[in-house]
Structure formats: C-alpha cells, structure tokens
Design an enzyme around this catalytic site. Structure first.
Site, PDB file in Angstrom:
ATOM      1  N   CYS A  64     -55.260  36.633   0.192  1.00 20.57           N
ATOM      2  CA  CYS A  64     -56.094  37.822  -0.052  1.00 20.57           C
ATOM      3  C   CYS A  64     -55.531  38.745  -0.930  1.00 20.57           C
ATOM      4  CB  CYS A  64     -56.491  38.261   0.999  1.00 20.57           C
ATOM      5  SG  CYS A  64     -58.102  39.162   1.105  1.00 20.57           S
ATOM      6  N   HIS A  65     -56.200  39.241  -1.945  1.00 22.33           N
ATOM      7  CA  HIS A  65     -55.678  40.283  -2.791  1.00 22.33           C
ATOM      8  C   HIS A  65     -55.523  41.544  -2.102  1.00 22.33           C
ATOM      9  CE1 HIS A  65     -57.240  37.750  -6.058  1.00 22.33           C
ATOM     10  NE2 HIS A  65     -56.219  38.229  -6.529  1.00 22.33           N
ATOM     11  N   MET A 100     -63.842  40.746   2.621  1.00 20.95           N
ATOM     12  CA  MET A 100     -62.843  40.474   3.818  1.00 20.95           C
ATOM     13  C   MET A 100     -62.216  41.439   4.418  1.00 20.95           C
ATOM     14  SD  MET A 100     -62.867  37.173   3.901  1.00 20.95           S
ATOM     15  CE  MET A 100     -61.576  37.213   5.141  1.00 20.95           C
ATOM     16  N   ASP A 115     -59.765  45.009  24.146  1.00 19.22           N
ATOM     17  CA  ASP A 115     -58.379  45.543  24.607  1.00 19.22           C
ATOM     18  C   ASP A 115     -58.689  46.501  25.489  1.00 19.22           C
ATOM     19  OD1 ASP A 115     -55.623  45.532  24.688  1.00 19.22           O
ATOM     20  OD2 ASP A 115     -55.514  47.319  23.721  1.00 19.22           O
TER      21      ASP A 115
END
Length: 144
Positions: A64-65, A100, A115
């Site tokens: 991924c860039h 992304m 969490d």
C-alpha cells in the site's frame, strides 16, 4: 506496488464504516455522561486510535502506498438497533486512492472499542467493516 507515476493528482475522498455490537450492560454504561473505563474515555480514545491508524496504513498493509492525508475524521454514533457505528472519512490530493486509510481507521477504532470494553464482557462483535463511498481518481463508488 502499483506504479502511479503517470496518474494525475486529484482530490480523493473515502468513507468507511465499521459496526460494533455490544452487550446491553456495556451499551448502557457508554451512554452515561462522563463514563470512562480504567483505560479512559472509550469513544475519544477510539477516535484518536482510528486517526493514528489511518496515518500509518502504508506501514500496515503490504504494498500500500505510504501517503499523507489532508484530512481524517472519525465519528462514532449509536444507531437505532443499539449498535455502535464508526465512520472514518479520509481525504487527500494525490495520485492514488485513500480508501485503505479510511478502512484502516474504521477498523482500528472498532478494535479499540473492543479493547477498552473487554473487561466488562468478551461478548463483543465487530459485525462489519466496509467502504461506503470513494471519489476521485478513475472510478467513483457509492454503496446503496
């Protein structure tokens, strides 16, 4: 990695969504004014985590860039089915897309809620993570 050297720089925007299902006791606690777990404020921490993760997407997703962002926002709401909805919006002027980064931001915000709430119950489900819309570049997309 995809060669983007010949692409035009355009304004690109992506919105991603994650949904978290929480047991009723956790959902009720989160709706109390000034509720905090031992780790702190759940939603504020998830917002910060989502933005931080979006900024590191190029380090986390192979090939991924690595790109900067002009803007990244994370919003968290409770929907009519008593589910937590997380929206991550990312924007950039660049040669490559930013979906992304939006997806990573929404995912990590959802994981952060898990969490921070797992001490109250492990019956937490991250139901879905999906791209809602993207614009700029070759193809625009909007989920119905």
């Amino acid at each position: 990695m995809v060669n983007v050297g010949q692409k035009k720089i355009t304004h690109r925007k992506a919105v991603a969504k994650a949904v978290v299902i929480l047991p009723e006791n956790i959902l009720a606690a989160l709706q109390q004014e000034d509720f905090k777990t031992k780790k702190g404020s759940v939603f504020q921490t998830a917002i910060i985590a989502g933005i931080m993760a979006a900024k590191k997407t190029g380090e986390l997703i192979p090939l991924c860039h690595p790109i900067g962002m002009d803007n990244c926002e994370v919003e968290i709401d409770i929907n009519t089915e008593n589910e937590i909805e997380i929206y991550c919006t990312a924007e950039i002027e660049a040669k490559t897309g930013i979906e992304m980064e939006a997806l990573t931001g929404a995912s990590v915000a959802a994981l952060t809620i898990y969490d921070m709430c797992k001490a109250m119950s492990h019956d937490i489900v991250i139901k879905e993570i999906k791209l809602i819309e993207k614009s700029g570049g070759k193809n625009d997309f909007k989920r119905d």
